[in-house]
Design a protein around this motif. Structure first.
Motif, PDB file in Angstrom:
ATOM      1  N   ALA A   7       4.679   8.715 -16.710  1.00  0.00           N
ATOM      2  CA  ALA A   7       5.933   8.600 -16.006  1.00  0.00           C
ATOM      3  C   ALA A   7       5.804   8.831 -14.571  1.00  0.00           C
ATOM      4  CB  ALA A   7       7.202   9.126 -16.680  1.00  0.00           C
ATOM      5  N   VAL A   8       5.919   7.911 -13.836  1.00  0.00           N
ATOM      6  CA  VAL A   8       5.638   7.955 -12.215  1.00  0.00           C
ATOM      7  C   VAL A   8       6.688   7.284 -11.645  1.00  0.00           C
ATOM      8  CG1 VAL A   8       4.228   7.620 -10.332  1.00  0.00           C
ATOM      9  CG2 VAL A   8       3.229   8.081 -12.834  1.00  0.00           C
ATOM     10  N   GLY A   9       7.317   7.763 -10.307  1.00  0.00           N
ATOM     11  CA  GLY A   9       8.499   7.374  -9.614  1.00  0.00           C
ATOM     12  C   GLY A   9       7.763   7.180  -8.297  1.00  0.00           C
ATOM     13  N   CYS A  10       8.605   6.142  -7.483  1.00  0.00           N
ATOM     14  CA  CYS A  10       7.974   5.814  -6.177  1.00  0.00           C
ATOM     15  C   CYS A  10       9.257   5.304  -5.223  1.00  0.00           C
ATOM     16  CB  CYS A  10       6.931   4.798  -5.984  1.00  0.00           C
ATOM     17  SG  CYS A  10       6.249   4.357  -4.402  1.00  0.00           S
ATOM     18  N   LEU A  11       9.315   6.060  -4.252  1.00  0.00           N
ATOM     19  CA  LEU A  11      10.333   5.739  -3.154  1.00  0.00           C
ATOM     20  C   LEU A  11       9.822   5.167  -1.875  1.00  0.00           C
ATOM     21  CD1 LEU A  11      13.829   7.149  -2.584  1.00  0.00           C
ATOM     22  CD2 LEU A  11      12.187   6.918  -0.762  1.00  0.00           C
ATOM     23  N   ILE A  12      10.429   4.378  -1.211  1.00  0.00           N
ATOM     24  CA  ILE A  12       9.847   3.851   0.106  1.00  0.00           C
ATOM     25  C   ILE A  12      11.096   4.048   1.168  1.00  0.00           C
ATOM     26  CG2 ILE A  12       9.024   1.748   1.360  1.00  0.00           C
ATOM     27  CD1 ILE A  12       7.711   0.871  -1.283  1.00  0.00           C
ATOM     28  N   LEU A  13      10.511   4.608   2.245  1.00  0.00           N
ATOM     29  CA  LEU A  13      11.361   4.357   3.474  1.00  0.00           C
ATOM     30  C   LEU A  13      10.892   3.469   4.333  1.00  0.00           C
ATOM     31  CD1 LEU A  13      12.191   8.285   3.998  1.00  0.00           C
ATOM     32  CD2 LEU A  13      13.698   6.682   3.177  1.00  0.00           C
ATOM     33  N   SER A  14      11.711   2.939   5.107  1.00  0.00           N
ATOM     34  CA  SER A  14      11.346   2.151   6.107  1.00  0.00           C
ATOM     35  C   SER A  14      10.879   2.870   7.378  1.00  0.00           C
ATOM     36  CB  SER A  14      12.270   0.953   6.597  1.00  0.00           C
ATOM     37  OG  SER A  14      13.428   1.889   7.593  1.00  0.00           O
ATOM     38  N   LYS A  15      10.286   2.264   8.376  1.00  0.00           N
ATOM     39  CA  LYS A  15       9.873   3.091   9.448  1.00  0.00           C
ATOM     40  C   LYS A  15      10.916   3.680  10.220  1.00  0.00           C
ATOM     41  CE  LYS A  15       9.376  -0.957  12.471  1.00  0.00           C
ATOM     42  NZ  LYS A  15       8.361  -1.714  13.360  1.00  0.00           N
ATOM     43  N   ASN A  16      12.153   3.251   9.989  1.00  0.00           N
ATOM     44  CA  ASN A  16      13.211   3.799  10.653  1.00  0.00           C
ATOM     45  C   ASN A  16      14.201   4.692   9.906  1.00  0.00           C
ATOM     46  OD1 ASN A  16      13.017   2.106  12.895  1.00  0.00           O
ATOM     47  ND2 ASN A  16      13.953   0.460  11.853  1.00  0.00           N
ATOM     48  N   GLY A  17      13.756   4.927   8.686  1.00  0.00           N
ATOM     49  CA  GLY A  17      14.335   5.845   7.806  1.00  0.00           C
ATOM     50  C   GLY A  17      15.082   5.328   6.703  1.00  0.00           C
ATOM     51  N   GLU A  18      15.298   4.132   6.528  1.00  0.00           N
ATOM     52  CA  GLU A  18      16.093   3.565   5.503  1.00  0.00           C
ATOM     53  C   GLU A  18      15.428   3.405   4.372  1.00  0.00           C
ATOM     54  OE1 GLU A  18      18.244  -0.930   4.887  1.00  0.00           O
ATOM     55  OE2 GLU A  18      16.838  -0.500   6.310  1.00  0.00           O
ATOM     56  N   ILE A  19      16.273   3.925   3.184  1.00  0.00           N
ATOM     57  CA  ILE A  19      15.764   3.674   1.665  1.00  0.00           C
ATOM     58  C   ILE A  19      15.582   2.239   1.505  1.00  0.00           C
ATOM     59  CG2 ILE A  19      15.826   4.181  -0.613  1.00  0.00           C
ATOM     60  CD1 ILE A  19      17.461   6.772   0.132  1.00  0.00           C
ATOM     61  N   LEU A  20      14.284   1.595   1.109  1.00  0.00           N
ATOM     62  CA  LEU A  20      14.493   0.352   0.840  1.00  0.00           C
ATOM     63  C   LEU A  20      13.993   0.131  -0.834  1.00  0.00           C
ATOM     64  CD1 LEU A  20      11.378  -0.781   3.556  1.00  0.00           C
ATOM     65  CD2 LEU A  20      13.970  -1.090   3.635  1.00  0.00           C
ATOM     66  N   SER A  21      13.650   1.124  -1.198  1.00  0.00           N
ATOM     67  CA  SER A  21      13.504   0.976  -2.843  1.00  0.00           C
ATOM     68  C   SER A  21      13.009   2.217  -3.622  1.00  0.00           C
ATOM     69  CB  SER A  21      12.273  -0.080  -3.225  1.00  0.00           C
ATOM     70  OG  SER A  21      11.200   0.345  -2.712  1.00  0.00           O
ATOM     71  N   CYS A  22      13.591   2.273  -4.837  1.00  0.00           N
ATOM     72  CA  CYS A  22      13.092   3.447  -5.637  1.00  0.00           C
ATOM     73  C   CYS A  22      12.923   2.983  -6.808  1.00  0.00           C
ATOM     74  CB  CYS A  22      14.365   4.404  -5.740  1.00  0.00           C
ATOM     75  SG  CYS A  22      13.723   5.960  -6.369  1.00  0.00           S
ATOM     76  N   GLU A  23      11.763   2.913  -7.386  1.00  0.00           N
ATOM     77  CA  GLU A  23      11.267   2.483  -8.668  1.00  0.00           C
ATOM     78  C   GLU A  23      10.304   3.110  -9.237  1.00  0.00           C
ATOM     79  OE1 GLU A  23      12.529  -0.584  -9.539  1.00  0.00           O
ATOM     80  OE2 GLU A  23      13.413  -1.252  -7.599  1.00  0.00           O
ATOM     81  N   ALA A  24       9.902   2.961 -10.770  1.00  0.00           N
ATOM     82  CA  ALA A  24       9.259   3.644 -11.702  1.00  0.00           C
ATOM     83  C   ALA A  24       8.250   2.806 -12.282  1.00  0.00           C
ATOM     84  CB  ALA A  24       9.938   4.462 -12.440  1.00  0.00           C
ATOM     85  N   HIS A  25       7.286   3.350 -12.996  1.00  0.00           N
ATOM     86  CA  HIS A  25       6.587   2.594 -14.010  1.00  0.00           C
ATOM     87  C   HIS A  25       7.174   2.764 -15.074  1.00  0.00           C
ATOM     88  CE1 HIS A  25       3.027   1.407 -16.218  1.00  0.00           C
ATOM     89  NE2 HIS A  25       2.707   2.372 -16.678  1.00  0.00           N
ATOM     90  N   GLN A  26       7.164   1.422 -15.828  1.00  0.00           N
ATOM     91  CA  GLN A  26       8.253   1.297 -16.956  1.00  0.00           C
ATOM     92  C   GLN A  26       7.594   1.341 -18.433  1.00  0.00           C
ATOM     93  OE1 GLN A  26      11.233  -1.911 -16.400  1.00  0.00           O
ATOM     94  NE2 GLN A  26      11.340  -1.099 -14.251  1.00  0.00           N
ATOM     95  N   LYS A  27       6.190   0.598 -18.386  1.00  0.00           N
ATOM     96  CA  LYS A  27       5.487   0.424 -19.896  1.00  0.00           C
ATOM     97  C   LYS A  27       4.103   0.339 -19.422  1.00  0.00           C
ATOM     98  CE  LYS A  27       5.591  -2.671 -23.637  1.00  0.00           C
ATOM     99  NZ  LYS A  27       6.412  -3.845 -24.363  1.00  0.00           N
ATOM    100  N   ALA A  28       3.351   0.857 -20.244  1.00  0.00           N
ATOM    101  CA  ALA A  28       1.723   0.623 -20.259  1.00  0.00           C
ATOM    102  C   ALA A  28       1.401  -0.715 -19.918  1.00  0.00           C
ATOM    103  CB  ALA A  28       1.094   1.333 -21.257  1.00  0.00           C
ATOM    104  N   GLY A  29       0.600  -0.968 -19.095  1.00  0.00           N
ATOM    105  CA  GLY A  29      -0.034  -2.691 -18.745  1.00  0.00           C
ATOM    106  C   GLY A  29       1.135  -3.257 -17.679  1.00  0.00           C
ATOM    107  N   MET A  30       2.150  -2.830 -17.600  1.00  0.00           N
ATOM    108  CA  MET A  30       2.959  -3.367 -16.490  1.00  0.00           C
ATOM    109  C   MET A  30       3.007  -2.600 -15.004  1.00  0.00           C
ATOM    110  SD  MET A  30       6.521  -3.981 -18.842  1.00  0.00           S
ATOM    111  CE  MET A  30       7.407  -4.520 -17.336  1.00  0.00           C
TER     112      MET A  30
END
Length: 336
Positions: free
Chosen positions: A26-49
């Protein structure tokens, strides 16, 4: 906001899919823009996906350019989605920052390497909670550093390692956990306790386990089915009935499930030879739980029941809480 704040958001997102990614972590990833705005926060959901990083990249790109939604919808699998991200990113994420609970992979398995994706999209920095020590996937940090991308490792490492504990365990031979449903006053018997959403989650996990272990007394009393009927296309697990008595009423539903192997034994050793094992039961089973089982899932309903509650001495650490409508799931570790 500090790095710990953003990493905790990524880890919390990954907890939503704990166990459901088997045999992957189980892995999560959050992305901040170069200006410090949260653009996304997602995770791996299933093997093969798609892995967490690819899911987060796609979500971030679509936020920055909504027209990309139609483009990404054409992808039939993770490989195609990865290729489309490389073809259509238009440097929108140049200078961005990623927070990842596990070091991005550097190998091409069922999905392409995430370290290369972050490199090609021009991320400025990647903050990593914990390193990947597996032989086939480690090395993502080096890929990023060679490309001139700054990295930082160890932010919220303890939480990330806890999240990954099942993955390392089943990768090394066996991970076993115990599941129980309780009312607010600690009753574990007397029919259905948890709500539909909680039971659906249980069925999703059941569909992935190598084996389900249940006590003979529970089988005789509850006459369970132990299937995955609440999810579409779920695989019904094999069952080990732990019992000194070998004779059972074979009209009990669990015996009638297609393509299932049912074993009756007074030994649990076979369970610990399987990779991913779920123990189910009530208070008596929990009281007599094998010491090798350290994780406990408690589905707690919003109701009280006029019945005897379970009574035992047990110390646990609550690692994470999740809500399923008006029910709660506690991910716990037994510490005594």
């Amino acid at each position: 906001m500090n790095d710990e704040f953003y990493m905790n958001l990524a880890i919390d997102e990954a907890w939503k899919y704990q166990f459901l990614t088997y045999p992957n972590p189980a892995v999560g990833c959050l992305i901040l823009s170069k200006n410090g705005e949260i653009l996304s926060c997602e995770a791996h959901q299933k093997a093969g996906m798609p892995h967490a990083e690819l899911n987060a990249v796609i979500s971030a790109l679509q936020r920055l350019n909504p027209n990309l939604k139609a483009v990404f919808k054409t992808a039939k699998n993770a490989n195609e989605l990865y290729a489309l991200a490389l073809q259509n990113h238009a440097n929108l994420l140049s200078g961005a920052r990623a927070y990842v609970s596990l070091e991005p992979c550097s190998h091409h398995g069922k999905t392409p390497p995430c370290a290369n994706l972050l490199k090609e999209l021009g991320f400025a920095k990647v903050i990593i909670a914990t390193k990947d020590v597996s032989e086939h996937a480690k090395g993502g940090e080096q890929v990023l550093n060679v490309a001139g991308i700054s990295t930082q490792i160890g932010v919220c490492k303890d939480r990330a390692d806890e999240l990954l504990e099942p993955f390392w365990a089943w990768s090394n031979g066996n991970f076993s956990f115990f599941k129980i449903a309780l009312t607010q006053n600690g009753v574990a018997s007397g029919g259905i306790i948890s709500n539909h959403a909680s039971r659906t989650h249980t069925h999703a996990i059941r569909s992935l386990v190598s084996l389900l272990v249940i006590g003979g007394n529970t089988v005789r009393t509850d006459r369970p089915t132990l299937d995955t009927r609440l999810i579409n296309g779920g695989k019904n697990p094999d069952v080990l009935i732990y019992s000194n008595e070998t004779k059972f009423d074979t009209s009990i539903p669990l015996f009638s499930i297609k393509d299932r192997k049912v074993t009756i034994s007074n030994s649990l050793e076979a369970a610990f030879e399987r990779h991913f094992v779920m123990f189910e039961g009530g208070g008596n089973a929990l009281s007599n739980l094998d010491k090798r089982v350290k994780w406990l899932l408690i589905y707690r309903s919003n109701e009280f029941k006029d019945a005897k509650n379970i009574s035992l001495n047990l110390k646990i650490k609550i690692m994470h809480r999740a809500e399923f409508d008006d029910n709660e799931l506690l991910w716990c570790k037994i510490i005594n």
